[in-house]
Write a protein that holds these residues in place. Structure first.
Motif, short mmCIF file in Angstrom:
data_model
loop_
_atom_site.label_atom_id
_atom_site.label_comp_id
_atom_site.label_asym_id
_atom_site.label_seq_id
_atom_site.Cartn_x
_atom_site.Cartn_y
_atom_site.Cartn_z
N LYS A 170 -8.99 38.70 6.01
CA LYS A 170 -8.44 40.05 6.07
C LYS A 170 -8.92 40.96 4.94
O LYS A 170 -9.26 42.13 5.19
N PRO A 171 -8.98 40.49 3.68
CA PRO A 171 -9.44 41.40 2.62
C PRO A 171 -10.87 41.88 2.83
O PRO A 171 -11.18 43.04 2.56
N HIS A 172 -11.74 41.00 3.36
CA HIS A 172 -13.13 41.40 3.62
C HIS A 172 -13.18 42.45 4.73
O HIS A 172 -13.91 43.44 4.62
N LYS A 173 -12.39 42.25 5.77
CA LYS A 173 -12.39 43.22 6.88
C LYS A 173 -11.84 44.57 6.44
O LYS A 173 -12.33 45.62 6.85
N LYS A 174 -10.84 44.54 5.56
CA LYS A 174 -10.30 45.80 5.02
C LYS A 174 -11.34 46.52 4.18
O LYS A 174 -11.47 47.74 4.23
N ARG A 175 -12.11 45.76 3.40
CA ARG A 175 -13.14 46.36 2.55
C ARG A 175 -14.23 46.99 3.41
O ARG A 175 -14.70 48.08 3.12
N ILE A 176 -14.63 46.32 4.49
CA ILE A 176 -15.65 46.88 5.38
C ILE A 176 -15.15 48.18 6.01
O ILE A 176 -15.89 49.17 6.09
N LYS A 177 -13.89 48.19 6.42
CA LYS A 177 -13.33 49.40 7.03
C LYS A 177 -13.29 50.54 6.00
O LYS A 177 -13.57 51.70 6.33
#
Length: 141
Positions: A85-92
């Motif tokens: 989840k933290p990686h996906k939030k960073r990409i967004k």
């Protein structure tokens, strides 16, 4: 005949949350710095993805997430991080272009505001065999 326990801890937090906010122990790159690294035509992304073996960094600097500016210990940890989840939030967060001083002045009434543009977060694909072969040659030297 006891008086019972009484609360000894203070209930006010003082400036502890403020100090905690500005600590730099786990500080990583800001979004605008990462976007500068990822701009097309820059060689920095390739250098970050294929680094020399460095024993001082986690995983000998062989498993690096460019979006989060984070080193992982091994390939499995990197794959787990990429699914997290933290990686996906960073990409967004990286998909919208970072604000500049010019944008801030436009919002303050010193020009006409334009909506932020989207930013391409795709990276050049790297084969796992290619990265492992560079790590093997570096350890053999």
């Amino acid at each position: 005949m006891g008086t019972g326990k009484y609360r000894r801890k203070k209930m006010n937090k003082g400036d502890h949350p403020i100090k905690e906010k500005y600590r730099t122990k786990r500080k990583t790159k800001d979004l605008d710095e990462i976007q500068d690294d990822m701009k097309p035509g820059k060689v920095i992304v390739q250098k970050l993805m294929t680094q020399e073996v460095d024993e001082d960094k986690p995983g000998a600097a062989q498993h690096y997430c460019v979006h989060c500016a984070k080193y992982c210990v091994n390939e499995k940890a990197l794959k787990d991080h990429l699914r997290g989840k933290p990686h996906k939030k960073r990409i967004k967060a990286l998909q919208t272009e970072a604000f500049t001083q010019k944008d801030a002045e436009m919002c303050a009434g010193m020009g006409s505001f334009t909506a932020p543009k989207t930013f391409n977060t795709d990276l050049p694909t790297m084969d796992v065999e290619e990265t492992s072969s560079t790590a093997e040659t570096a350890t053999q030297d």
